[in-house]
Design a protein around this motif. Structure first.
Motif, short mmCIF file in Angstrom:
data_model
loop_
_atom_site.label_atom_id
_atom_site.label_comp_id
_atom_site.label_asym_id
_atom_site.label_seq_id
_atom_site.Cartn_x
_atom_site.Cartn_y
_atom_site.Cartn_z
N VAL A 119 0.87 -1.19 0.00
CA VAL A 119 0.00 0.00 0.00
C VAL A 119 0.90 1.23 0.00
N ILE A 120 0.81 2.03 -1.07
CA ILE A 120 1.60 3.26 -1.16
C ILE A 120 0.69 4.41 -1.54
N GLY A 121 0.80 5.51 -0.81
CA GLY A 121 -0.16 6.58 -1.03
C GLY A 121 0.42 7.94 -1.30
N GLY A 122 1.72 8.14 -1.10
CA GLY A 122 2.27 9.47 -1.26
C GLY A 122 1.96 10.31 -0.03
N SER A 123 2.75 11.34 0.20
CA SER A 123 2.62 12.12 1.42
C SER A 123 1.28 12.81 1.56
N ARG A 143 0.99 -10.79 3.79
CA ARG A 143 2.06 -10.03 4.42
C ARG A 143 1.96 -8.63 3.86
N LEU A 144 1.79 -7.66 4.71
CA LEU A 144 1.40 -6.34 4.24
C LEU A 144 2.47 -5.29 4.54
N ALA A 145 2.77 -4.46 3.54
CA ALA A 145 3.63 -3.29 3.72
C ALA A 145 2.79 -2.06 3.41
N HIS A 146 2.72 -1.13 4.33
CA HIS A 146 1.78 -0.01 4.22
C HIS A 146 2.52 1.30 4.50
N GLN A 147 2.52 2.17 3.51
CA GLN A 147 3.10 3.51 3.68
C GLN A 147 2.02 4.42 4.25
N ALA A 153 3.27 9.90 9.02
CA ALA A 153 3.93 9.67 10.31
C ALA A 153 2.94 9.66 11.47
N GLU A 154 1.97 10.58 11.42
CA GLU A 154 1.02 10.67 12.52
C GLU A 154 0.03 9.51 12.55
N ASP A 155 -0.01 8.71 11.48
CA ASP A 155 -0.94 7.57 11.42
C ASP A 155 -0.27 6.23 11.66
N VAL A 156 1.05 6.20 11.74
CA VAL A 156 1.77 4.92 11.79
C VAL A 156 1.34 4.07 12.99
N ASP A 157 1.31 4.65 14.17
CA ASP A 157 0.96 3.87 15.37
C ASP A 157 -0.47 3.34 15.28
N ARG A 158 -1.39 4.19 14.81
CA ARG A 158 -2.79 3.77 14.71
C ARG A 158 -2.96 2.61 13.72
N VAL A 171 4.59 -1.07 8.68
CA VAL A 171 3.99 0.25 8.45
C VAL A 171 5.06 1.32 8.68
N GLN A 172 5.32 2.11 7.66
CA GLN A 172 6.34 3.16 7.74
C GLN A 172 5.86 4.40 7.00
N PRO A 173 6.36 5.57 7.38
CA PRO A 173 5.99 6.79 6.66
C PRO A 173 6.66 6.90 5.30
N PHE A 174 7.77 6.19 5.10
CA PHE A 174 8.45 6.27 3.81
C PHE A 174 9.23 4.98 3.58
#
Length: 366
Positions: free
Chosen positions: A189-193, A219-223, A226-231, A245-248
């Motif tokens: 999952v990639i969404g851009g900033s 197995r999921l990788a989700h961009q 930053a403020e949403d990573v923990d949630r 899950v990472q911001p970048f």
């Protein structure tokens, strides 16, 4: 000793502008050119992947679209200062060609080239010209188009080059695709900033609706912002999904190549990467994109039956879950989507752009 020809590449603002600029820089240096990058502070954040041989110049620029009244009033003076700086640098080391990739940071370099009568061109990544490229479309020698067809001003001739992709993408062009099956599957999952928030809201809930026969293998990788990573990380943990899950992600080409399915915005660079590597995708165009250009970007993959398009207004967990399940439970269809994606790409886009730059060398500014 004669100096190698110099190309000034102007780009900035987002990775969508900077990544194709990086691809051109890599190719020109390999052919013996000198390359200078002209950008601003925001663009410099995306310049880490440029070859070390590229000289980076930060030149002041500004936009009238952001900031308070003070910033908007100051914008013309900031831009004028940037133009003066760009002109001085070009007089000290005159480029053979100047190439703009869009964004406000390209204004100083393109204006200086126009004033000094240096051959210049622009490259538009999207299916609709951005504001700055639209401003310069009639003032440059050539207009290269990443998407096709691209809406152009009357009388402007566009050259369909495709969108150049970085070397890391080119190395994975047409990489073998492992169709979905009863084994671990990668969902990216990639969404851009700007556009990641809605994907962070909807994708986890959609995954939760999938049957256990699928979720046990995903197995999921989700961009995520930053403020949403923990949630987002917490939600996936609650539903038992192994997620990174990472911001970048600094290794997106590798992740695309390893994915069975990609869920993404329809930014020009993302669409180009998907079409060159060849992967099935679900595209959700960013509704706030200028002139809805992301929908135009997605058109090629959708028409090639390589991608499913879901307009943002129709994006709901149930809708997305249905599409994910349809692709991941039909390996033959998924494999066909991967192959179809390759038909929509132009893996030689960088070479086409280099040919245009070479063709402008030594010509007169029109």
């Amino acid at each position: 000793m004669t100096k190698a020809p110099l190309c000034v590449i102007a780009a900035g603002g987002t990775g969508g502008h900077m990544f194709p600029a990086q691809a051109l820089a890599e190719a020109l240096i390999a052919q013996g050119w000198r390359v200078k990058l002209s950008t601003d502070v925001r663009g410099a954040r995306y310049a880490g992947g440029f070859p070390d041989a590229v000289e980076r110049s930060q030149i002041a620029s500004a936009t009238f679209a952001r900031g308070g009244i003070g910033a908007k009033l100051a914008a013309p003076f900031v831009i004028a200062g940037g133009i003066a700086m760009a002109k001085a640098r070009m007089l000290a080391d005159r480029p053979a060609v100047v190439v703009g990739f869009g964004g406000y940071p390209t204004i100083p370099a393109l204006t200086a080239a126009y004033v000094l009568r240096i051959p210049c061109m622009i490259h538009e990544q999207n299916g609709i010209l951005g504001k700055v490229n639209r401003l310069f479309a009639r003032r440059v020698n050539a207009v290269a188009c990443g998407a096709w067809p691209t809406a152009l001003p009357a009388g402007v001739l566009g050259h369909h080059t495709g969108n150049p992709v970085r070397q890391a993408v080119r190395e994975r062009a047409g990489a073998g695709y492992i169709a979905p099956g009863d084994y671990p599957m990668e969902l990216l999952v990639i969404g851009g900033s700007q556009g990641a928030r809605i994907l962070s809201d909807v994708v986890p809930e959609a995954v939760a609706l999938l049957p256990s026969s699928l979720t046990s293998n995903i197995r999921l990788a989700h961009q995520a912002r930053a403020e949403d990573v923990d949630r987002v990380t917490g939600y996936y943990a609650e539903i038992g999904i192994k997620a990174d899950v990472q911001p970048f992600f600094d290794d997106v080409p590798r992740r695309i190549a390893e994915a069975q399915l990609v869920i993404s915005r329809a930014g020009a660079s993302s669409v180009a990467d998907l079409s060159v590597i060849g992967r099935p995708s679900i595209l959700v165009p960013f509704a706030a994109a200028t002139a809805d250009h992301q929908t135009a970007n997605a058109r090629g993959l959708v028409e090639a039956e390589a991608a499913i398009l879901i307009p943002e207004r129709k994006l709901a967990p149930e809708t997305l879950a249905s599409e994910i399940e349809r692709i991941l439970t039909n390996p033959q269809a998924a494999d066909a989507m991967a192959r179809n994606a390759l038909t929509a790409g132009r893996p030689d886009a960088t070479e086409r752009l280099v040919e245009m730059v070479d063709g402008l060398r030594g010509t007169e500014h029109r």
